[in-house]
Design a protein around this motif. Structure first.
Motif, PDB file in Angstrom:
ATOM      1  N   ASP A 147       0.855  -1.188   0.000  1.00 42.42           N
ATOM      2  CA  ASP A 147       0.000   0.000   0.000  1.00 42.42           C
ATOM      3  C   ASP A 147       0.891   1.238   0.000  1.00 42.42           C
ATOM      4  N   ASN A 148       0.962   1.912  -1.136  1.00 41.18           N
ATOM      5  CA  ASN A 148       1.787   3.115  -1.253  1.00 41.18           C
ATOM      6  C   ASN A 148       1.005   4.396  -0.967  1.00 41.18           C
ATOM      7  N   THR A 149      -0.257   4.275  -0.617  1.00 33.94           N
ATOM      8  CA  THR A 149      -1.052   5.471  -0.298  1.00 33.94           C
ATOM      9  C   THR A 149      -0.928   5.867   1.169  1.00 33.94           C
ATOM     10  N   GLU A 150      -0.176   5.071   1.943  1.00 37.19           N
ATOM     11  CA  GLU A 150       0.045   5.334   3.375  1.00 37.19           C
ATOM     12  C   GLU A 150      -1.267   5.333   4.175  1.00 37.19           C
ATOM     13  N   THR A 151      -2.211   4.527   3.720  1.00 35.08           N
ATOM     14  CA  THR A 151      -3.466   4.415   4.460  1.00 35.08           C
ATOM     15  C   THR A 151      -3.244   3.814   5.840  1.00 35.08           C
ATOM     16  N   ASP A 152      -2.379   2.798   5.901  1.00 41.55           N
ATOM     17  CA  ASP A 152      -2.090   2.168   7.191  1.00 41.55           C
ATOM     18  C   ASP A 152      -1.454   3.159   8.151  1.00 41.55           C
ATOM     19  N   LEU A 153      -0.573   4.001   7.619  1.00 39.97           N
ATOM     20  CA  LEU A 153       0.086   4.994   8.469  1.00 39.97           C
ATOM     21  C   LEU A 153      -0.922   6.017   8.999  1.00 39.97           C
ATOM     22  N   ILE A 154      -1.844   6.435   8.138  1.00 37.70           N
ATOM     23  CA  ILE A 154      -2.876   7.391   8.569  1.00 37.70           C
ATOM     24  C   ILE A 154      -3.768   6.766   9.639  1.00 37.70           C
TER      25      ILE A 154
ATOM     26  N   LEU B  32      -2.916   4.393  11.675  1.00 37.99           N
ATOM     27  CA  LEU B  32      -2.121   4.267  12.893  1.00 37.99           C
ATOM     28  C   LEU B  32      -2.070   5.592  13.652  1.00 37.99           C
ATOM     29  N   ARG B  33      -1.849   6.669  12.914  1.00 36.80           N
ATOM     30  CA  ARG B  33      -1.791   7.991  13.555  1.00 36.80           C
ATOM     31  C   ARG B  33      -3.146   8.358  14.167  1.00 36.80           C
ATOM     32  N   ARG B  34      -4.242   7.996  13.472  1.00 33.67           N
ATOM     33  CA  ARG B  34      -5.571   8.276  14.002  1.00 33.67           C
ATOM     34  C   ARG B  34      -5.806   7.494  15.293  1.00 33.67           C
TER      35      ARG B  34
ATOM     36  N   GLY C  73       9.678  -0.361  12.638  1.00 35.97           N
ATOM     37  CA  GLY C  73      10.162   0.930  12.161  1.00 35.97           C
ATOM     38  C   GLY C  73       9.171   2.070  12.300  1.00 35.97           C
ATOM     39  N   GLN C  74       7.947   1.788  12.779  1.00 39.00           N
ATOM     40  CA  GLN C  74       6.920   2.823  12.887  1.00 39.00           C
ATOM     41  C   GLN C  74       6.793   3.362  14.315  1.00 39.00           C
ATOM     42  N   GLU C  75       7.713   2.966  15.220  1.00 39.36           N
ATOM     43  CA  GLU C  75       7.619   3.448  16.603  1.00 39.36           C
ATOM     44  C   GLU C  75       7.783   4.961  16.682  1.00 39.36           C
ATOM     45  N   LYS C  76       8.502   5.531  15.708  1.00 39.20           N
ATOM     46  CA  LYS C  76       8.721   6.977  15.736  1.00 39.20           C
ATOM     47  C   LYS C  76       7.413   7.743  15.542  1.00 39.20           C
ATOM     48  N   GLU C  77       6.410   7.119  14.910  1.00 39.52           N
ATOM     49  CA  GLU C  77       5.129   7.802  14.715  1.00 39.52           C
ATOM     50  C   GLU C  77       4.466   8.140  16.047  1.00 39.52           C
ATOM     51  N   LEU C  78       4.693   7.293  17.047  1.00 40.83           N
ATOM     52  CA  LEU C  78       4.168   7.601  18.377  1.00 40.83           C
ATOM     53  C   LEU C  78       4.792   8.884  18.912  1.00 40.83           C
ATOM     54  N   CYS C  79       6.111   9.028  18.720  1.00 36.52           N
ATOM     55  CA  CYS C  79       6.804  10.244  19.173  1.00 36.52           C
ATOM     56  C   CYS C  79       6.278  11.466  18.427  1.00 36.52           C
ATOM     57  N   ASN C  80       6.105  11.338  17.110  1.00 32.41           N
ATOM     58  CA  ASN C  80       5.616  12.472  16.319  1.00 32.41           C
ATOM     59  C   ASN C  80       4.200  12.873  16.735  1.00 32.41           C
ATOM     60  N   MET C  81       3.329  11.894  16.934  1.00 31.84           N
ATOM     61  CA  MET C  81       1.944  12.201  17.290  1.00 31.84           C
ATOM     62  C   MET C  81       1.854  12.806  18.687  1.00 31.84           C
ATOM     63  N   LEU C  82       2.710  12.342  19.595  1.00 34.97           N
ATOM     64  CA  LEU C  82       2.705  12.898  20.944  1.00 34.97           C
ATOM     65  C   LEU C  82       3.091  14.378  20.928  1.00 34.97           C
ATOM     66  N   ILE C  83       4.086  14.722  20.114  1.00 36.29           N
ATOM     67  CA  ILE C  83       4.515  16.120  19.999  1.00 36.29           C
ATOM     68  C   ILE C  83       3.437  16.948  19.300  1.00 36.29           C
ATOM     69  N   GLU C  84       2.805  16.398  18.267  1.00 33.85           N
ATOM     70  CA  GLU C  84       1.764  17.147  17.557  1.00 33.85           C
ATOM     71  C   GLU C  84       0.546  17.399  18.459  1.00 33.85           C
TER      72      GLU C  84
END
Length: 591
Positions: free
Chosen positions: A331-338, A340-342, A369-380
């Motif tokens: 999935d190159n649309t990053e749906t999974d990443l979105i 996860l962030r939600r 490799g997606q653990e950094k998304e937790l850090c980014n979302m916490l800061i946001e």
């Protein structure tokens, strides 16, 4: 069996299971568990309320024992409103509905709200005053609070006008001006006469004067853009409204703080039965049966999920099919990443405290490799708050202590945030700086991240300097200036502080000294001042060494030239002696 105390997170399914295990319904343990369940339920319902679902959630709120939990309800309402002031009108509408059926609860919230405003006003807490005034204004619009309170607040704020008090008065009248004009036109006109006098005096800032002028424009348009009650929130009939006219700013008020905490009830079962009767009168039997069925289904789903997780841990792993990865879809649309962030965002927003939030977030299965998304979302999420909440710092500290992966993620976030700090507005910048200051003083992050900061005139921007200022002021507040100075003087860490406390050139050193002195932390610059003071002497010593080295080279050259000249003179003298001897021999032969 010992019940869990306040402040410890217990998953809902576990709480329901613990209640079922207790046979004596009048025991203190059972009452404590019921109190914990009531607290979590009320807090969760209030946090979920919105314009679209308020008519549904109010039924679930009345289903809970609000008589026993009225202190919890008042505290959750005020906490939720101060955290998100944009939904103040929704919380006011919710309280107006509860006030029609249980006016004691509405009175309690009004008392605590006025006491909160008094405390914030006496402490010059602008943020606290602003949130309290917003809530009071919308409760005025819902006619839960008497109109006298609104006039008293306006008179208090404009009696001795300052930039902040006038600005808050403008915001307050903007929200409830339409109602004041309808119900108390004389008082309304006096307020605007005072605004006009303040404009003529011209002693306040130009920016605040513009806000007063915009308020006059709004008055000309009859507050069309700010109606008392927006559509969808006019849920209380005029005949059902109950206004607490006897409460004003000068009243002696009791906040009844003891209602926030657990107290054993000797007549627990009897009081529970009494509330069931009240609940049935308010909701009706059909609604109660529907809500009970919904709660039972939710508890059963949570228990089944827990059993599945436990079974997955104990069962032996099964062999995966050989063709599992043959038809894998990328999935190159990053749906999974979105998604996860939600999920991370909703988990953070729905948690009552940082321990509960950490417990929920650790259950999320992050892709490698997606653990950094937790850090980014916490800061946001921290950036989006009106003011910095210590909740985010404690949550970040917890994850830094749990796993090195999160610590490295926050280090990368610090470098990225500092490199792009000029893109943030002042409020977001302040929240991010306070967040990282918390991680530093608690040793959640290593102080080696200071190497990313280059404190000189060329490499810093105005935003970057504000960021550094807030970080070090917070560190000085947490640690104290002596301890902070000891940290910065640690000889092992000096390579990482070389850019923060530069000694490469007198210009950069002087810039760092002036910066820390300006922000009130001049005590951190003693080493730099000593270095700058001794700089001319070091330069003189270097020049002397240079001259000495040059003189040594010149003397060696002169010695070599003298040796060569002496050797040549000696050879000349020897040749002349030999020539004189030959001449003598020739003369003798002639004779």
């Amino acid at each position: 069996m010992v019940a869990q105390g306040d402040g410890i997170y217990i998953p809902p399914f576990r709480l329901a299971q613990m209640k079922k295990e207790i046979q004596d319904k009048t025991s203190i343990e059972y009452q404590k568990l019921s109190w914990e369940a009531l607290k979590k339920s009320i807090n969760g319902l209030i946090n979920k309320v919105s314009v679209n679902n308020i008519s549904v959630l109010i039924l679930e709120i009345f289903y809970e024992n609000l008589v026993r939990g009225r202190g919890l309800f008042a505290r959750s309402m005020m906490k939720a409103q101060s955290s998100s002031t944009t939904f103040t009108n929704v919380y006011a509408a919710l309280l107006a509905i509860v006030n029609t059926k249980m006016p004691e609860i509405g009175e309690l919230v009004v008392k605590r709200l006025i006491l909160s405003f008094r405390k914030a006003y006496s402490r010059n807490d602008k943020a606290g005053c602003y949130s309290s005034l917003q809530f009071i204004a919308h409760l005025l619009n819902q006619q839960v609070i008497g109109i006298v309170v609104g006039l008293q607040i306006a008179a208090l704020l404009l009696e001795h006008p300052t930039d902040d008090s006038v600005e808050m008065a403008v915001s307050f009248i903007t929200e409830c001006g339409a109602l004041l004009y309808d119900l108390q036109p004389k008082g309304f006109n006096r307020i605007f006469d005072r605004f006009r006098a303040i404009l003529h005096e011209g002693e306040i800032d130009k920016r605040v004067q513009y806000t007063i002028e915009s308020l006059f424009e709004l008055r000309k348009k009859s507050f069309v853009s700010h109606p008392p009650i927006r559509s969808g929130l006019d849920l209380v009939e005029l005949d059902d409204q109950i206004t607490h006219e006897d409460i004003n700013l000068d009243s002696k008020l009791d906040p009844e703080d003891s209602l926030n905490y657990f107290h054993a009830d000797e007549n627990f079962e009897e009081n529970e039965e009494k509330y069931k009767i009240i609940r049935e009168e308010i909701l009706g039997e059909d609604v109660i049966q529907e809500l009970e069925g919904k709660k039972n289904r939710g508890t059963g789903e949570l228990e089944s999920e827990d059993e599945e997780e436990g079974g997955a841990d104990t069962d032996q792993p099964t062999e995966a099919p050989s063709n599992q990865n043959e038809n894998k879809i990328l999935d190159n649309t990053e749906t999974d990443l979105i998604n996860l962030r939600r999920t991370i965002y909703l988990t953070i927003m729905s948690s009552m405290d940082f321990e509960e939030c950490a417990h929920k977030l650790l259950k999320i299965k992050f892709p490698p490799g997606q653990e950094k998304e937790l850090c980014n979302m916490l800061i946001e999420c921290c950036c989006q708050e009106k003011t910095y909440l210590r909740f985010y710092g404690l949550l970040g500290q917890r994850f830094c202590d749990l796993d090195r992966v999160y610590r490295e993620g926050f280090e990368e976030c610090f470098a990225g945030q500092y490199a792009t700090i000029h893109r943030l507005d002042t409020n977001k910048l302040r929240n991010v700086a306070k967040f990282f200051a918390h991680l530093l003083h608690s040793d959640g992050l290593p102080w080696t991240i200071m190497e990313y900061i280059r404190l000189n005139e060329e490499d810093t921007t105005s935003s970057g300097r504000i960021f550094i200022k807030i970080i070090f002021q917070e560190l000085a507040e947490y640690l104290g200036l002596p301890k902070l100075n000891d940290r910065l003087q640690d000889p092992i860490m000096q390579p990482y502080y070389s850019n923060l406390l530069p000694r490469d050139s007198p210009q950069n050193t002087r810039f760092a000294i002036n910066f820390f002195t300006y922000i009130g932390l001049g005590g951190l610059t003693e080493g730099l001042r000593e270095h700058l003071k001794n700089a001319p002497q070091r330069m003189l010593e270097q020049q002397q060494r240079k001259l000495e080295s040059e003189s040594d080279s010149d003397s060696s050259d002169s010695d070599s030239s003298s040796d060569s000249s002496s050797s040549s003179s000696s050879s000349d003298s020897s040749s002349s002696d030999s020539e004189s001897e030959e001449d003598r021999k020739r003369k003798r032969t002639r004779r």
